[in-house]
Design an enzyme around this catalytic site. Structure first.
Site, PDB file in Angstrom:
ATOM      1  N   SER A  44       0.797  -1.227   0.000  1.00 37.50           N
ATOM      2  CA  SER A  44       0.000   0.000   0.000  1.00 37.50           C
ATOM      3  C   SER A  44       0.832   1.280   0.000  1.00 37.50           C
ATOM      4  O   SER A  44       0.302   2.342  -0.303  1.00 37.50           O
ATOM      5  CB  SER A  44      -0.945   0.009   1.200  1.00 37.50           C
ATOM      6  OG  SER A  44      -0.221  -0.154   2.399  1.00 37.50           O
ATOM      7  N   ASP A 330      -3.571   8.087   7.899  1.00 42.53           N
ATOM      8  CA  ASP A 330      -4.499   7.234   8.657  1.00 42.53           C
ATOM      9  C   ASP A 330      -3.705   6.507   9.737  1.00 42.53           C
ATOM     10  O   ASP A 330      -2.681   7.018  10.199  1.00 42.53           O
ATOM     11  CB  ASP A 330      -5.258   6.288   7.701  1.00 42.53           C
ATOM     12  CG  ASP A 330      -4.336   5.354   6.931  1.00 42.53           C
ATOM     13  OD1 ASP A 330      -3.146   5.238   7.291  1.00 42.53           O
ATOM     14  OD2 ASP A 330      -4.816   4.723   5.960  1.00 42.53           O
ATOM     15  N   HIS A 333      -0.633   4.634   7.176  1.00 39.42           N
ATOM     16  CA  HIS A 333      -0.048   5.178   5.946  1.00 39.42           C
ATOM     17  C   HIS A 333       0.357   6.642   6.097  1.00 39.42           C
ATOM     18  O   HIS A 333      -0.392   7.427   6.679  1.00 39.42           O
ATOM     19  CB  HIS A 333      -1.052   5.044   4.789  1.00 39.42           C
ATOM     20  CG  HIS A 333      -1.478   3.626   4.560  1.00 39.42           C
ATOM     21  ND1 HIS A 333      -2.742   3.179   4.866  1.00 39.42           N
ATOM     22  CD2 HIS A 333      -0.787   2.573   4.093  1.00 39.42           C
ATOM     23  CE1 HIS A 333      -2.810   1.879   4.574  1.00 39.42           C
ATOM     24  NE2 HIS A 333      -1.640   1.494   4.114  1.00 39.42           N
TER      25      HIS A 333
END
Ligand SMILES: *[C@@H]1O[C@H](CO)[C@@H](O)[C@H](O)[C@H]1NC(C)=O
Ligand SMILES: *[C@@H]1O[C@H](CO)[C@@H](O)[C@H](O)[C@H]1NC(C)=O
Ligand SMILES: *[C@@H]1O[C@H](CO)[C@@H](O)[C@H](O)[C@H]1NC(C)=O
Ligand SMILES: *[C@@H]1O[C@H](CO)[C@@H](O)[C@H](O)[C@H]1NC(C)=O
Length: 370
Positions: A44, A330, A333
């Protein structure tokens, strides 16, 4: 009426050209990229939309992700540009590298991004969240792209290989083998079957085979990323016992075993393949040694309102106003600001141990005996 239409057209053209400007420097007189192509494998931190149509919880195709990105919400796990975007800018590419799942309108010969949120070195990693594209599957997707490039070169295999040898390959994987495997004992048995040292060794051995596969597919300049100190993420601190420390030390200790193994893997591959060059970006080291003049950056709170699991943002939830004052967007991340800091020090090392044995700028400038 007529002037009204003209006004609209002028505004439209202006908006278009502004959008063009806010992308990577797109002016024709800009020097060419030093590498003609840039391929990315990862999770990610690099995914730019590959998970959007997968049945998984690991996706970021909703607001407030992308609120600062020129193209809006795309599946990037941040408010704006991610690691790969910043490196593409530094390499002077005129556009961001497209996701494998949607290359329409892009020249795939300039590179493709195979990264998938939640994915890991191990096939099973991240599957508790739903579908992911593991590192092994990403390498198979690369075969599909190579076939297309070869076809565009009239099936001339030696010309295709000569071209692929000039590209930069980035491999940023391993975080989920910890956070979405080893440290999820309710779904995975790895922590009962392996000590942290055995687990790190297994991951490195599997990654070694994957990197040798990449060599067989023509890669010669490979930048690998170590795993960051995931024990310091908001998710880890909210989920595991910290015993009064600022971070979950058990997780960080396990990750450092992986990073030590990766460093020796880099040495091993560099001595085995004299016509290739592997480097490692030491993400954990970069997050430990902060530049002195950076000012006040909030690193113990997320910018967005996070979900019950302390991982991703609440859909359409609140976000902070000063997003360049936060390290995390978040629960796990980075913000665009955080990604830029990491990309800066990957591309040009700021401290000697940021990269090993050299940084990405030196890697791309290297003349190799192909
Ligand atoms: C990108 O372009 C800038 C500005 O012209 C130049 O200084 C730099 O060396 C280029 N970087 C690469 C990697 O080609
Ligand atoms: C394939 O490309 C190479 C250049 O990389 C060239 O020397 C060779 O003649 C080409 N082969 C054919 C069959 O076109
Ligand atoms: C990254 O480097 C650029 C250009 O050198 C600089 O303008 C920017 O402030 C740096 N960003 C961070 C977060 O360090
Ligand atoms: C950098 O790495 C070397 C070798 O691993 C080590 O001896 C040295 O202490 C490190 N320096 C810093 C500033 O962490």
């Amino acid at each position: 009426m007529k002037s009204h239409i003209w006004y609209l057209i002028v505004v439209y053209v202006l908006v278009l050209s502004l959008e063009g400007k806010s992308m990577v420097s797109g002016e024709p007189q800009v020097p060419c990229a030093q590498v003609p192509c840039y391929f990315t494998f990862g999770d990610s931190l690099s995914d730019n939309g590959n998970n959007n149509n997968l049945a998984t919880r690991a996706k970021a195709n909703y607001r407030p992700y992308g609120i600062d990105f020129p193209g809006g919400t795309t599946g990037r796990f941040s408010n704006g540009r991610n690691l790969v975007d910043f490196i593409a800018e530094k390499l002077n590419f005129s556009n961001y590298i497209p996701p494998f799942m949607n290359t329409r309108g892009f020249n795939i010969a300039q590179g493709v991004n195979y990264a998938s949120g939640g994915a890991g070195i191990r096939f099973q990693t991240g599957r508790a969240l739903g579908q992911v594209i593991s590192m092994g599957e990403q390498l198979r997707n690369h075969n599909i792209i190579i076939r297309q490039i070869r076809r565009s070169m009239r099936n001339n295999n030696s010309a295709t290989m000569a071209y692929l040898k000039q590209c930069l390959y980035m491999v940023e994987i391993g975080s989920n083998d910890y956070l979405n495997n080893y440290y999820v004992p309710s779904f995975y048995s790895t922590s009962r079957r392996f000590s942290t040292q055995e687990y790190a060794t297994r991951l490195i051995n599997q990654l070694s085979l994957q990197l040798e596969d990449l060599i067989a597919k023509g890669a010669r300049k490979v930048a690998t990323f170590g795993v960051g100190l995931l024990g310091c993420t908001l998710y880890a601190r909210a989920t595991f016992e910290t015993n009064g420390s600022p971070c979950v030390n058990d997780i960080n200790d396990a990750i450092q075993l992986f990073n030590i193994g990766l460093k020796s893997l880099i040495d091993k591959l560099n001595s085995r393949y004299k016509n290739a060059k592997f480097i490692m970006i030491d993400v954990a080291q970069i997050s430990t040694v902060q530049p002195p003049n950076q000012g006040q950056i909030i690193s113990d709170a997320p910018c967005c309102e996070v979900q019950y699991d302390n991982v991703q943002c609440v859909p359409f939830g609140r976000v902070c106003d000063n997003r360049d004052g936060y390290l995390f967007y978040d629960g796990v991340h980075p913000t665009e600001f955080g990604f830029e800091g990491l990309a800066n020090r990957s591309f040009i090392a700021q401290f000697p141990n940021d990269t090993y044995p050299c940084d990405i700028q030196q890697l791309v400038q290297l003349k190799l005996p192909y």
